[in-house]
Design a protein around this motif. Structure first.
Motif, PDB file in Angstrom:
ATOM      1  N   GLY A 141     -22.138  -9.317  -4.389  1.00 50.56           N
ATOM      2  CA  GLY A 141     -21.770 -10.498  -3.615  1.00 50.56           C
ATOM      3  C   GLY A 141     -20.645 -11.317  -4.221  1.00 50.56           C
ATOM      4  N   THR A 142     -20.097 -10.865  -5.339  1.00 56.63           N
ATOM      5  CA  THR A 142     -19.015 -11.580  -6.024  1.00 56.63           C
ATOM      6  C   THR A 142     -17.677 -10.968  -5.646  1.00 56.63           C
ATOM      7  OG1 THR A 142     -20.505 -11.985  -7.878  1.00 56.63           O
ATOM      8  CG2 THR A 142     -18.153 -12.263  -8.302  1.00 56.63           C
ATOM      9  N   ARG A 143     -16.700 -11.826  -5.394  1.00 57.15           N
ATOM     10  CA  ARG A 143     -15.356 -11.366  -5.038  1.00 57.15           C
ATOM     11  C   ARG A 143     -14.348 -12.251  -5.766  1.00 57.15           C
ATOM     12  NH1 ARG A 143     -13.777 -10.489   1.066  1.00 57.15           N
ATOM     13  NH2 ARG A 143     -16.023 -10.385   1.015  1.00 57.15           N
ATOM     14  N   VAL A 144     -13.268 -11.661  -6.247  1.00 60.66           N
ATOM     15  CA  VAL A 144     -12.186 -12.394  -6.910  1.00 60.66           C
ATOM     16  C   VAL A 144     -10.890 -12.020  -6.212  1.00 60.66           C
ATOM     17  CG1 VAL A 144     -10.900 -12.689  -9.067  1.00 60.66           C
ATOM     18  CG2 VAL A 144     -13.383 -12.439  -9.136  1.00 60.66           C
ATOM     19  N   ARG A 145     -10.054 -13.015  -5.984  1.00 64.69           N
ATOM     20  CA  ARG A 145      -8.733 -12.772  -5.391  1.00 64.69           C
ATOM     21  C   ARG A 145      -7.662 -13.291  -6.343  1.00 64.69           C
ATOM     22  NH1 ARG A 145      -8.861 -11.826   0.285  1.00 64.69           N
ATOM     23  NH2 ARG A 145     -10.973 -12.056   1.098  1.00 64.69           N
ATOM     24  N   VAL A 146      -6.585 -12.547  -6.441  1.00 70.50           N
ATOM     25  CA  VAL A 146      -5.420 -12.957  -7.219  1.00 70.50           C
ATOM     26  C   VAL A 146      -4.250 -12.956  -6.250  1.00 70.50           C
ATOM     27  CG1 VAL A 146      -3.872 -12.347  -9.111  1.00 70.50           C
ATOM     28  CG2 VAL A 146      -6.345 -12.019  -9.363  1.00 70.50           C
ATOM     29  N   GLU A 198      -5.084 -11.509  -2.940  1.00 70.83           N
ATOM     30  CA  GLU A 198      -5.441 -10.086  -2.876  1.00 70.83           C
ATOM     31  C   GLU A 198      -6.767  -9.831  -3.592  1.00 70.83           C
ATOM     32  OE1 GLU A 198      -3.577  -5.866  -4.477  1.00 70.83           O
ATOM     33  OE2 GLU A 198      -2.269  -7.611  -4.305  1.00 70.83           O
ATOM     34  N   PRO A 199      -7.757  -9.196  -2.914  1.00 70.43           N
ATOM     35  CA  PRO A 199      -9.006  -8.869  -3.603  1.00 70.43           C
ATOM     36  C   PRO A 199      -8.741  -7.870  -4.728  1.00 70.43           C
ATOM     37  CG  PRO A 199      -9.124  -8.290  -1.256  1.00 70.43           C
ATOM     38  CD  PRO A 199      -7.729  -8.744  -1.546  1.00 70.43           C
ATOM     39  N   VAL A 200      -9.374  -8.088  -5.877  1.00 74.60           N
ATOM     40  CA  VAL A 200      -9.138  -7.218  -7.021  1.00 74.60           C
ATOM     41  C   VAL A 200     -10.398  -6.424  -7.360  1.00 74.60           C
ATOM     42  CG1 VAL A 200      -7.342  -8.697  -7.971  1.00 74.60           C
ATOM     43  CG2 VAL A 200      -9.689  -9.042  -8.689  1.00 74.60           C
ATOM     44  N   ALA A 259     -20.001  -8.192 -13.002  1.00 72.55           N
ATOM     45  CA  ALA A 259     -20.210  -9.550 -12.498  1.00 72.55           C
ATOM     46  C   ALA A 259     -21.546 -10.065 -13.001  1.00 72.55           C
ATOM     47  CB  ALA A 259     -20.189  -9.572 -10.976  1.00 72.55           C
ATOM     48  N   SER A 260     -21.549 -11.283 -13.498  1.00 69.38           N
ATOM     49  CA  SER A 260     -22.790 -11.933 -13.906  1.00 69.38           C
ATOM     50  C   SER A 260     -22.627 -13.429 -13.669  1.00 69.38           C
ATOM     51  CB  SER A 260     -23.110 -11.665 -15.378  1.00 69.38           C
ATOM     52  OG  SER A 260     -22.287 -12.436 -16.228  1.00 69.38           O
ATOM     53  N   TYR A 261     -23.697 -14.154 -13.927  1.00 68.14           N
ATOM     54  CA  TYR A 261     -23.702 -15.603 -13.781  1.00 68.14           C
ATOM     55  C   TYR A 261     -22.607 -16.244 -14.631  1.00 68.14           C
ATOM     56  CZ  TYR A 261     -25.807 -20.283 -13.447  1.00 68.14           C
ATOM     57  OH  TYR A 261     -26.040 -21.607 -13.214  1.00 68.14           O
ATOM     58  N   TRP A 262     -22.366 -15.674 -15.826  1.00 68.07           N
ATOM     59  CA  TRP A 262     -21.456 -16.291 -16.795  1.00 68.07           C
ATOM     60  C   TRP A 262     -20.048 -15.722 -16.817  1.00 68.07           C
ATOM     61  CZ3 TRP A 262     -23.400 -20.622 -18.342  1.00 68.07           C
ATOM     62  CH2 TRP A 262     -24.769 -20.768 -18.407  1.00 68.07           C
ATOM     63  N   GLN A 263     -19.848 -14.513 -16.295  1.00 68.82           N
ATOM     64  CA  GLN A 263     -18.499 -13.943 -16.369  1.00 68.82           C
ATOM     65  C   GLN A 263     -18.283 -12.858 -15.321  1.00 68.82           C
ATOM     66  OE1 GLN A 263     -18.516 -12.184 -20.355  1.00 68.82           O
ATOM     67  NE2 GLN A 263     -18.067 -10.213 -19.430  1.00 68.82           N
ATOM     68  N   VAL A 264     -16.996 -12.607 -15.074  1.00 71.22           N
ATOM     69  CA  VAL A 264     -16.572 -11.515 -14.198  1.00 71.22           C
ATOM     70  C   VAL A 264     -15.449 -10.783 -14.918  1.00 71.22           C
ATOM     71  CG1 VAL A 264     -15.484 -10.927 -12.008  1.00 71.22           C
ATOM     72  CG2 VAL A 264     -17.175 -12.738 -12.081  1.00 71.22           C
ATOM     73  N   ASN A 265     -15.501  -9.449 -14.934  1.00 68.96           N
ATOM     74  CA  ASN A 265     -14.426  -8.630 -15.486  1.00 68.96           C
ATOM     75  C   ASN A 265     -13.732  -7.945 -14.316  1.00 68.96           C
ATOM     76  OD1 ASN A 265     -15.463  -9.379 -17.944  1.00 68.96           O
ATOM     77  ND2 ASN A 265     -16.417  -7.423 -18.355  1.00 68.96           N
ATOM     78  N   ALA A 266     -12.411  -8.050 -14.261  1.00 72.25           N
ATOM     79  CA  ALA A 266     -11.661  -7.536 -13.123  1.00 72.25           C
ATOM     80  C   ALA A 266     -10.384  -6.845 -13.584  1.00 72.25           C
ATOM     81  CB  ALA A 266     -11.308  -8.681 -12.181  1.00 72.25           C
ATOM     82  N   ILE A 267      -9.786  -6.084 -12.660  1.00 73.61           N
ATOM     83  CA  ILE A 267      -8.505  -5.424 -12.904  1.00 73.61           C
ATOM     84  C   ILE A 267      -7.453  -6.148 -12.065  1.00 73.61           C
ATOM     85  CG2 ILE A 267      -7.193  -3.276 -12.704  1.00 73.61           C
ATOM     86  CD1 ILE A 267      -9.894  -1.799 -12.895  1.00 73.61           C
ATOM     87  N   LEU A 268      -6.387  -6.576 -12.720  1.00 75.81           N
ATOM     88  CA  LEU A 268      -5.322  -7.281 -11.996  1.00 75.81           C
ATOM     89  C   LEU A 268      -4.565  -6.325 -11.087  1.00 75.81           C
ATOM     90  CD1 LEU A 268      -3.962  -9.464 -14.915  1.00 75.81           C
ATOM     91  CD2 LEU A 268      -5.368 -10.215 -12.989  1.00 75.81           C
ATOM     92  N   PRO A 269      -4.108  -6.803  -9.932  1.00 76.41           N
ATOM     93  CA  PRO A 269      -3.396  -5.927  -8.999  1.00 76.41           C
ATOM     94  C   PRO A 269      -2.040  -5.491  -9.556  1.00 76.41           C
ATOM     95  CG  PRO A 269      -3.412  -8.188  -8.179  1.00 76.41           C
ATOM     96  CD  PRO A 269      -4.261  -8.154  -9.415  1.00 76.41           C
ATOM     97  N   TYR A 270      -1.640  -4.289  -9.200  1.00 73.49           N
ATOM     98  CA  TYR A 270      -0.341  -3.768  -9.642  1.00 73.49           C
ATOM     99  C   TYR A 270       0.806  -4.481  -8.936  1.00 73.49           C
ATOM    100  CZ  TYR A 270      -2.503  -0.219 -12.475  1.00 73.49           C
ATOM    101  OH  TYR A 270      -3.226   0.432 -13.443  1.00 73.49           O
TER     102      TYR A 270
END
Length: 67
Positions: free
Chosen positions: A35-40, A43-45, A50-61
């Motif tokens: 249910g977690t989503r991050v946009r940069v 753009e969705p990445v 994903a957890s309550y305290w942090q999210v690890n993501a890959i930045l878009p090219y």
């Protein structure tokens, strides 16, 4: 930040209390995880964790290269 680089966003109330790691979806890293989503830049990445305290993501090219 570099295109394709991995980032960690920390804080609180990002995602589920129990951390969730990704599973490939049709050979791709998902852009929604527990249910977690991050946009940069709108753009969705891809999300690795994903957890309550942090999210690890890959930045878009599509990000411009850092100077």
């Amino acid at each position: 930040m570099s295109p394709g680089g991995m980032v960690t966003v920390s804080g609180r109330v990002w995602g589920p209390r129990a951390g969730v790691g990704f599973h490939l979806l049709n050979g791709r890293v998902p852009t929604i995880l527990a249910g977690t989503r991050v946009r940069v830049n709108g753009e969705p990445v891809p999300l690795l964790y994903a957890s309550y305290w942090q999210v690890n993501a890959i930045l878009p090219y599509s990000l411009p290269m850092a100077a």
